[in-house]
Scaffold this motif. Structure first.
Motif, PDB file in Angstrom:
ATOM      1  N   LYS A   7     -17.129  -1.369   5.960  1.00 40.37           N
ATOM      2  CA  LYS A   7     -17.026  -1.844   7.414  1.00 40.37           C
ATOM      3  C   LYS A   7     -15.400  -2.118   7.471  1.00 40.37           C
ATOM      4  N   VAL A   8     -15.184  -1.874   8.822  1.00 40.67           N
ATOM      5  CA  VAL A   8     -13.670  -2.067   9.313  1.00 40.67           C
ATOM      6  C   VAL A   8     -13.695  -3.526   9.982  1.00 40.67           C
ATOM      7  N   SER A  11      -9.623  -7.608  11.683  1.00 37.25           N
ATOM      8  CA  SER A  11      -8.299  -7.803  11.312  1.00 37.25           C
ATOM      9  C   SER A  11      -7.562  -6.764  10.745  1.00 37.25           C
ATOM     10  N   ALA A  12      -8.117  -5.644  10.327  1.00 38.56           N
ATOM     11  CA  ALA A  12      -7.851  -4.301   9.701  1.00 38.56           C
ATOM     12  C   ALA A  12      -7.987  -3.137  10.420  1.00 38.56           C
ATOM     13  N   SER A  13      -8.353  -3.504  12.089  1.00 36.57           N
ATOM     14  CA  SER A  13      -8.668  -2.554  13.074  1.00 36.57           C
ATOM     15  C   SER A  13      -7.328  -1.461  13.221  1.00 36.57           C
ATOM     16  N   LYS A  14      -6.357  -2.371  13.693  1.00 35.93           N
ATOM     17  CA  LYS A  14      -5.028  -1.875  14.115  1.00 35.93           C
ATOM     18  C   LYS A  14      -4.570  -0.752  12.779  1.00 35.93           C
ATOM     19  N   ASP A  15      -4.557  -1.527  11.707  1.00 35.52           N
ATOM     20  CA  ASP A  15      -3.981  -1.005  10.379  1.00 35.52           C
ATOM     21  C   ASP A  15      -4.500   0.474  10.140  1.00 35.52           C
ATOM     22  N   VAL A  16      -5.969   0.350  10.115  1.00 33.40           N
ATOM     23  CA  VAL A  16      -6.741   1.441   9.791  1.00 33.40           C
ATOM     24  C   VAL A  16      -6.654   2.729  10.758  1.00 33.40           C
ATOM     25  N   HIS A  28     -16.236   2.087  10.243  1.00 33.92           N
ATOM     26  CA  HIS A  28     -16.377   2.431   8.680  1.00 33.92           C
ATOM     27  C   HIS A  28     -15.220   3.443   8.339  1.00 33.92           C
ATOM     28  N   VAL A  29     -15.067   2.960   6.938  1.00 39.21           N
ATOM     29  CA  VAL A  29     -14.067   3.826   6.205  1.00 39.21           C
ATOM     30  C   VAL A  29     -14.809   4.386   4.809  1.00 39.21           C
ATOM     31  N   ARG A  30     -14.558   5.497   4.579  1.00 40.78           N
ATOM     32  CA  ARG A  30     -14.959   5.880   3.183  1.00 40.78           C
ATOM     33  C   ARG A  30     -13.811   5.701   2.350  1.00 40.78           C
ATOM     34  N   LEU A  31     -13.709   4.704   1.211  1.00 35.77           N
ATOM     35  CA  LEU A  31     -12.794   4.481   0.384  1.00 35.77           C
ATOM     36  C   LEU A  31     -13.188   5.090  -1.066  1.00 35.77           C
ATOM     37  N   ALA A  32     -12.519   5.924  -1.501  1.00 31.42           N
ATOM     38  CA  ALA A  32     -12.777   6.584  -2.889  1.00 31.42           C
ATOM     39  C   ALA A  32     -11.807   6.071  -3.767  1.00 31.42           C
ATOM     40  N   THR A  33     -12.308   5.502  -4.880  1.00 28.64           N
ATOM     41  CA  THR A  33     -11.523   4.988  -6.085  1.00 28.64           C
ATOM     42  C   THR A  33     -11.500   5.666  -7.263  1.00 28.64           C
ATOM     43  N   VAL A  73      -6.853  -3.562  -3.779  1.00 28.55           N
ATOM     44  CA  VAL A  73      -6.958  -2.070  -4.492  1.00 28.55           C
ATOM     45  C   VAL A  73      -5.767  -1.724  -4.120  1.00 28.55           C
ATOM     46  N   PRO A  74      -4.866  -1.258  -5.320  1.00 21.85           N
ATOM     47  CA  PRO A  74      -3.600  -0.766  -5.193  1.00 21.85           C
ATOM     48  C   PRO A  74      -3.854   0.834  -4.704  1.00 21.85           C
ATOM     49  N   TRP A  75      -3.004   1.228  -4.037  1.00 28.25           N
ATOM     50  CA  TRP A  75      -3.055   2.673  -3.557  1.00 28.25           C
ATOM     51  C   TRP A  75      -3.156   3.644  -4.957  1.00 28.25           C
ATOM     52  N   GLN A  76      -2.576   3.071  -5.940  1.00 26.88           N
ATOM     53  CA  GLN A  76      -2.675   3.835  -7.450  1.00 26.88           C
ATOM     54  C   GLN A  76      -4.044   4.090  -7.661  1.00 26.88           C
ATOM     55  N   ASN A  77      -4.914   3.200  -7.273  1.00 24.79           N
ATOM     56  CA  ASN A  77      -6.669   3.350  -7.507  1.00 24.79           C
ATOM     57  C   ASN A  77      -7.142   4.048  -6.476  1.00 24.79           C
ATOM     58  N   VAL A  78      -6.637   4.369  -5.416  1.00 27.77           N
ATOM     59  CA  VAL A  78      -7.156   4.994  -4.381  1.00 27.77           C
ATOM     60  C   VAL A  78      -6.901   6.635  -4.188  1.00 27.77           C
ATOM     61  N   ALA A  79      -8.131   7.275  -4.325  1.00 33.43           N
ATOM     62  CA  ALA A  79      -8.108   8.757  -4.226  1.00 33.43           C
ATOM     63  C   ALA A  79      -8.119   9.126  -2.774  1.00 33.43           C
ATOM     64  N   TYR A  80      -8.841   8.672  -2.006  1.00 36.10           N
ATOM     65  CA  TYR A  80      -8.716   8.788  -0.376  1.00 36.10           C
ATOM     66  C   TYR A  80      -9.442   7.823   0.399  1.00 36.10           C
ATOM     67  N   LEU A  81      -8.968   7.526   1.556  1.00 37.34           N
ATOM     68  CA  LEU A  81      -9.316   6.807   2.546  1.00 37.34           C
ATOM     69  C   LEU A  81      -9.763   7.699   3.651  1.00 37.34           C
ATOM     70  N   SER A  82     -10.930   7.558   4.547  1.00 39.01           N
ATOM     71  CA  SER A  82     -10.984   8.418   5.447  1.00 39.01           C
ATOM     72  C   SER A  82     -12.181   7.779   6.502  1.00 39.01           C
ATOM     73  N   ASP A  83     -12.208   8.447   7.572  1.00 38.48           N
ATOM     74  CA  ASP A  83     -13.192   7.813   8.654  1.00 38.48           C
ATOM     75  C   ASP A  83     -14.699   8.130   8.062  1.00 38.48           C
ATOM     76  N   GLY A  84     -15.318   6.658   8.093  1.00 36.97           N
ATOM     77  CA  GLY A  84     -16.844   6.880   7.751  1.00 36.97           C
ATOM     78  C   GLY A  84     -17.641   6.715   8.951  1.00 36.97           C
ATOM     79  N   SER A  85     -17.344   6.491   9.920  1.00 34.76           N
ATOM     80  CA  SER A  85     -18.075   6.268  11.270  1.00 34.76           C
ATOM     81  C   SER A  85     -19.410   7.079  11.120  1.00 34.76           C
TER      82      SER A  85
END
Length: 96
Positions: A7-8, A11-16, A28-33, A73-85
């Motif tokens: 879920k977003v 507090s993170a809505s603007k950043d996302v 929601h977002v899809r976060l792949a690590t 979760v540092p960006w080095q561990n993030v494969a991607y971040l995308s819209d998951g709605s």
């Protein structure tokens, strides 16, 4: 690689929205690590959420509560971040 549907938090809505170049933040977002994350300390039935995005990474925690630990979760561990709605709606429809 492991994928999470988070879920977003308000507090993170603007950043996302900024990171994904959207006018409005997704629900929601899809976060792949690259390395899996732990759900240790989350109460039963709790929803995980993105609490903050920074130039250094993503802070995750419990949506609507602070019982679960906040994780960085540092960006080095993030494969991607995308819209998951869309995926969240699809999964909610499948549960009915």
């Amino acid at each position: 690689m492991q994928e999470y549907l988070l879920k977003v938090n308000d507090s993170a809505s603007k950043d996302v929205a900024e990171w994904l170049l959207l006018a409005k933040a997704p629900t929601h977002v899809r976060l792949a690590t690259l390395a899996p994350l732990s759900n240790y300390g989350y109460p039963s039935g709790a929803d995980a959420a993105v609490l903050k995005l920074t130039v250094h990474g993503v802070v995750t925690g419990q949506a609507g509560g602070d019982e679960a630990p906040h994780d960085f979760v540092p960006w080095q561990n993030v494969a991607y971040l995308s819209d998951g709605s869309g995926l969240a709606k699809e999964l909610a429809g499948a549960k009915k």
